[in-house]
Design a protein around this motif. Structure first.
Motif, PDB file in Angstrom:
ATOM      1  N   VAL A   1       0.855  -1.185   0.000  1.00 12.27           N
ATOM      2  CA  VAL A   1       0.000   0.000   0.000  1.00 12.27           C
ATOM      3  C   VAL A   1       0.887   1.229   0.000  1.00 12.27           C
ATOM      4  CG1 VAL A   1      -1.744   1.259   1.318  1.00 12.27           C
ATOM      5  CG2 VAL A   1      -1.833  -1.229   1.206  1.00 12.27           C
ATOM      6  N   PRO A   2       0.579   2.199  -0.853  1.00 12.21           N
ATOM      7  CA  PRO A   2       1.394   3.425  -0.866  1.00 12.21           C
ATOM      8  C   PRO A   2       1.449   4.063   0.521  1.00 12.21           C
ATOM      9  CG  PRO A   2      -0.187   3.439  -2.669  1.00 12.21           C
ATOM     10  CD  PRO A   2      -0.513   2.250  -1.799  1.00 12.21           C
ATOM     11  N   GLN A   3       2.605   4.597   0.841  1.00 15.05           N
ATOM     12  CA  GLN A   3       2.779   5.241   2.140  1.00 15.05           C
ATOM     13  C   GLN A   3       1.807   6.410   2.278  1.00 15.05           C
ATOM     14  OE1 GLN A   3       4.654   4.320   4.693  1.00 15.05           O
ATOM     15  NE2 GLN A   3       5.415   2.554   3.586  1.00 15.05           N
ATOM     16  N   SER A   4       1.272   6.561   3.449  1.00 16.36           N
ATOM     17  CA  SER A   4       0.352   7.660   3.710  1.00 16.36           C
ATOM     18  C   SER A   4       0.618   8.204   5.101  1.00 16.36           C
ATOM     19  CB  SER A   4      -1.096   7.180   3.589  1.00 16.36           C
ATOM     20  OG  SER A   4      -1.374   6.269   4.629  1.00 16.36           O
ATOM     21  N   ILE A   5      -0.250   9.044   5.542  1.00 10.06           N
ATOM     22  CA  ILE A   5      -0.121   9.674   6.846  1.00 10.06           C
ATOM     23  C   ILE A   5      -0.382   8.686   7.979  1.00 10.06           C
ATOM     24  CG2 ILE A   5      -2.482  10.471   7.080  1.00 10.06           C
ATOM     25  CD1 ILE A   5       0.547  12.684   7.665  1.00 10.06           C
ATOM     26  N   GLU A   6      -0.846   7.480   7.651  1.00 11.48           N
ATOM     27  CA  GLU A   6      -1.163   6.485   8.675  1.00 11.48           C
ATOM     28  C   GLU A   6       0.034   6.123   9.540  1.00 11.48           C
ATOM     29  OE1 GLU A   6      -3.016   3.115   6.904  1.00 11.48           O
ATOM     30  OE2 GLU A   6      -4.594   4.323   5.993  1.00 11.48           O
ATOM     31  N   TRP A   7       1.244   6.267   9.023  1.00 12.36           N
ATOM     32  CA  TRP A   7       2.414   5.903   9.817  1.00 12.36           C
ATOM     33  C   TRP A   7       2.526   6.797  11.049  1.00 12.36           C
ATOM     34  CZ3 TRP A   7       6.464   9.186  10.897  1.00 12.36           C
ATOM     35  CH2 TRP A   7       6.555  10.345  10.123  1.00 12.36           C
ATOM     36  N   ILE A   8       2.028   8.020  10.961  1.00 10.94           N
ATOM     37  CA  ILE A   8       2.058   8.915  12.121  1.00 10.94           C
ATOM     38  C   ILE A   8       1.165   8.360  13.219  1.00 10.94           C
ATOM     39  CG2 ILE A   8       1.415  11.213  12.956  1.00 10.94           C
ATOM     40  CD1 ILE A   8       2.275  12.288  10.219  1.00 10.94           C
ATOM     41  N   ASP A   9      -0.037   7.900  12.838  1.00  7.29           N
ATOM     42  CA  ASP A   9      -0.936   7.293  13.822  1.00  7.29           C
ATOM     43  C   ASP A   9      -0.281   6.087  14.477  1.00  7.29           C
ATOM     44  OD1 ASP A   9      -2.924   9.161  13.298  1.00  7.29           O
ATOM     45  OD2 ASP A   9      -3.876   7.914  11.769  1.00  7.29           O
ATOM     46  N   SER A  10       0.420   5.278  13.690  1.00  6.36           N
ATOM     47  CA  SER A  10       1.109   4.110  14.237  1.00  6.36           C
ATOM     48  C   SER A  10       2.179   4.531  15.241  1.00  6.36           C
ATOM     49  CB  SER A  10       1.738   3.286  13.125  1.00  6.36           C
ATOM     50  OG  SER A  10       0.764   2.753  12.290  1.00  6.36           O
ATOM     51  N   CYS A  11       2.905   5.586  14.930  1.00  8.08           N
ATOM     52  CA  CYS A  11       3.949   6.076  15.841  1.00  8.08           C
ATOM     53  C   CYS A  11       3.342   6.519  17.171  1.00  8.08           C
ATOM     54  CB  CYS A  11       4.716   7.235  15.217  1.00  8.08           C
ATOM     55  SG  CYS A  11       5.796   6.757  13.869  1.00  8.08           S
ATOM     56  N   PHE A  12       2.254   7.292  17.107  1.00 11.71           N
ATOM     57  CA  PHE A  12       1.618   7.747  18.340  1.00 11.71           C
ATOM     58  C   PHE A  12       1.016   6.583  19.123  1.00 11.71           C
ATOM     59  CE2 PHE A  12       1.750  11.953  16.322  1.00 11.71           C
ATOM     60  CZ  PHE A  12       2.293  12.676  17.381  1.00 11.71           C
ATOM     61  N   GLU A  13       0.504   5.592  18.429  1.00 14.27           N
ATOM     62  CA  GLU A  13      -0.027   4.404  19.093  1.00 14.27           C
ATOM     63  C   GLU A  13       1.085   3.686  19.849  1.00 14.27           C
ATOM     64  OE1 GLU A  13      -1.691   0.061  17.834  1.00 14.27           O
ATOM     65  OE2 GLU A  13      -2.360   1.750  16.624  1.00 14.27           O
ATOM     66  N   LEU A  14       2.252   3.547  19.219  1.00 15.18           N
ATOM     67  CA  LEU A  14       3.389   2.908  19.883  1.00 15.18           C
ATOM     68  C   LEU A  14       3.851   3.716  21.093  1.00 15.18           C
ATOM     69  CD1 LEU A  14       5.469   1.766  16.790  1.00 15.18           C
ATOM     70  CD2 LEU A  14       4.328   0.288  18.452  1.00 15.18           C
ATOM     71  N   MET A  15       3.877   5.030  20.950  1.00 12.02           N
ATOM     72  CA  MET A  15       4.281   5.874  22.079  1.00 12.02           C
ATOM     73  C   MET A  15       3.296   5.739  23.237  1.00 12.02           C
ATOM     74  SD  MET A  15       5.852   9.356  20.428  1.00 12.02           S
ATOM     75  CE  MET A  15       4.730   9.579  19.048  1.00 12.02           C
ATOM     76  N   ASP A  16       1.996   5.699  22.934  1.00  9.73           N
ATOM     77  CA  ASP A  16       0.993   5.534  23.977  1.00  9.73           C
ATOM     78  C   ASP A  16       1.138   4.196  24.684  1.00  9.73           C
ATOM     79  OD1 ASP A  16      -0.059   8.014  23.414  1.00  9.73           O
ATOM     80  OD2 ASP A  16      -1.701   7.241  22.165  1.00  9.73           O
ATOM     81  N   ARG A  17       1.415   3.144  23.928  1.00  6.81           N
ATOM     82  CA  ARG A  17       1.564   1.814  24.514  1.00  6.81           C
ATOM     83  C   ARG A  17       2.824   1.705  25.368  1.00  6.81           C
ATOM     84  NH1 ARG A  17       0.818  -2.846  20.243  1.00  6.81           N
ATOM     85  NH2 ARG A  17       2.008  -1.398  19.022  1.00  6.81           N
TER      86      ARG A  17
END
Length: 74
Positions: free
Chosen positions: A40-56
């Motif tokens: 899948v082409p890269q999108s802004i979703e990687w930012i959400d993944s980063c914040f999810e990892l930081m929250d966890r």
């Protein structure tokens, strides 16, 4: 969502399940995520993944702040 069947070496299947378990996910979700990241082409979703990892991570800076100079050894 359609299902697929794949063939995996027994050791690869075992290792994949262990990896997924250690990361609190399923093998199915792991494979889906890897495919998404690959095709899948890269999108802004990687930012959400980063914040999810930081929250966890549940890290705490104890109120400490730093600036750019603090990030370099002197």
């Amino acid at each position: 969502m359609p299902n697929i069947t794949i063939s995996l070496d027994t050791e690869l299947l075992h290792s994949g399940r262990e990896y997924a378990k250690q990361h609190q996910t399923s093998l199915n979700a792991l494979i889906r995520k890897l495919l998404e990241q690959t095709v899948v082409p890269q999108s802004i979703e990687w930012i959400d993944s980063c914040f999810e990892l930081m929250d966890r991570a549940k890290a705490d800076s104890n109120g400490r702040t730093w600036n750019r100079d603090d990030l370099y050894d002197r």
